[in-house]
Design a protein around this motif. Structure first.
Motif, short mmCIF file in Angstrom:
data_model
loop_
_atom_site.label_atom_id
_atom_site.label_comp_id
_atom_site.label_asym_id
_atom_site.label_seq_id
_atom_site.Cartn_x
_atom_site.Cartn_y
_atom_site.Cartn_z
N GLN A 120 0.87 -1.18 0.00
CA GLN A 120 0.00 0.00 0.00
C GLN A 120 0.90 1.23 0.00
O GLN A 120 1.76 1.38 0.86
CB GLN A 120 -0.88 0.04 1.24
N TYR A 129 -4.66 11.31 -5.61
CA TYR A 129 -4.84 9.90 -5.22
C TYR A 129 -4.30 9.71 -3.81
O TYR A 129 -3.19 10.11 -3.49
CB TYR A 129 -4.11 8.97 -6.19
N SER A 133 -2.47 0.50 -4.36
CA SER A 133 -2.21 -0.84 -3.82
C SER A 133 -1.65 -1.72 -4.91
O SER A 133 -2.01 -1.58 -6.08
CB SER A 133 -3.50 -1.46 -3.29
N SER A 149 -5.18 2.11 -8.23
CA SER A 149 -6.09 2.83 -7.33
C SER A 149 -7.51 2.59 -7.81
O SER A 149 -7.75 2.32 -8.99
CB SER A 149 -5.79 4.33 -7.33
N GLN A 150 -8.43 2.72 -6.91
CA GLN A 150 -9.85 2.61 -7.25
C GLN A 150 -10.35 3.97 -7.73
O GLN A 150 -9.80 5.01 -7.38
CB GLN A 150 -10.66 2.17 -6.02
N GLU A 151 -11.40 3.95 -8.50
CA GLU A 151 -12.02 5.20 -8.94
C GLU A 151 -12.58 5.92 -7.73
O GLU A 151 -13.14 5.32 -6.82
CB GLU A 151 -13.14 4.90 -9.93
N ASP A 152 -12.41 7.24 -7.71
CA ASP A 152 -12.95 8.07 -6.65
C ASP A 152 -13.84 9.13 -7.30
O ASP A 152 -13.37 10.19 -7.72
CB ASP A 152 -11.81 8.72 -5.85
N ALA A 159 -10.04 5.37 -12.02
CA ALA A 159 -9.18 4.25 -11.63
C ALA A 159 -7.87 4.37 -12.39
O ALA A 159 -7.83 4.81 -13.54
CB ALA A 159 -9.87 2.93 -11.94
N GLU A 161 -3.91 2.44 -13.07
CA GLU A 161 -3.03 1.28 -12.92
C GLU A 161 -1.65 1.65 -13.44
O GLU A 161 -1.51 2.22 -14.52
CB GLU A 161 -3.55 0.09 -13.72
N ASN A 179 -8.75 3.89 -16.15
CA ASN A 179 -10.00 3.20 -16.48
C ASN A 179 -9.80 2.22 -17.64
O ASN A 179 -10.55 2.22 -18.61
CB ASN A 179 -11.12 4.19 -16.82
#
Length: 186
Positions: A120, A129, A133, A149-152, A159, A161, A179
């Motif tokens: 993390q 961000y 992870s 990361s996840q979408e916020d 998202a 990567e 995305n």
């Protein structure tokens, strides 16, 4: 812990805490390890709930380890309070990360293999961000880092990567996706 603290101090790394279990002939387990590194502009802390160190006595005498196995790690980048309290223009400045070529990393690592199964990366709050992870794997001449990361939706951040592969010959492959759409691929 005194020897570990002394070695880390040579790299300006502070060992806040660690529980070192009784060493075996070929391995050692360290639990609850907290490390930190401070500069004038940022603080980097690393929490490692468990680290398994594997070695041969011959390699250990030469300052080398066979492997480090880390099931989970949390790397947190922070700004010191006095730096954070400065003008809001400081929040627009990029976070300073040193540029280090892969061959330099490979030549300084005293370990043949390093596996961080769950990593993390926690970034300062005002940097967009908050957390990435992923995993980190190093073996002989290859380094692979994968972060996501996840979408916020609330912060309007898609998202993300990131995949980085590097080798001892300074060959670097980088892929950044947003995305699932490739933004950068080098």
């Amino acid at each position: 812990p005194v020897v570990v603290r002394t070695v880390l101090a040579n790299y300006d790394i502070e060992l806040a805490q660690a529980e070192i279990n009784r060493p075996g002939w070929h391995n050692l387990v360290i639990t609850n390890m907290d490390l930190s590194y401070r500069t004038a502009s940022q603080v980097t802390s690393l929490q490692l709930p468990e680290v398994t160190v594997s070695y041969s006595l011959k390699q250990l005498r030469q300052g080398q380890l066979q492997s480090l196995q880390v099931p989970a790690a949390r790397l947190q980048l922070e700004l010191p309070l006095e730096h954070d309290a400065q003008s809001t223009s400081a929040s627009r400045e990029p976070l300073s990360l040193p540029l280090i070529f892969p061959d330099k990393i490979f030549s300084q690592l005293p370990v043949q293999q390093l596996h961080v199964d769950s990593l993390q990366l926690v970034l300062p709050e005002h940097r967009g961000y908050q957390m990435l992870s992923g995993s980190l794997h190093y073996s002989a001449d290859q380094l692979a880092l994968n972060l996501a990361s996840q979408e916020d939706a609330e912060a309007n951040l898609p998202a993300l990567e990131l995949a980085v592969d590097a080798d001892r010959q300074n060959r670097l492959q980088l892929s950044l996706q947003q995305n699932t759409i490739v933004i950068v691929k080098l």
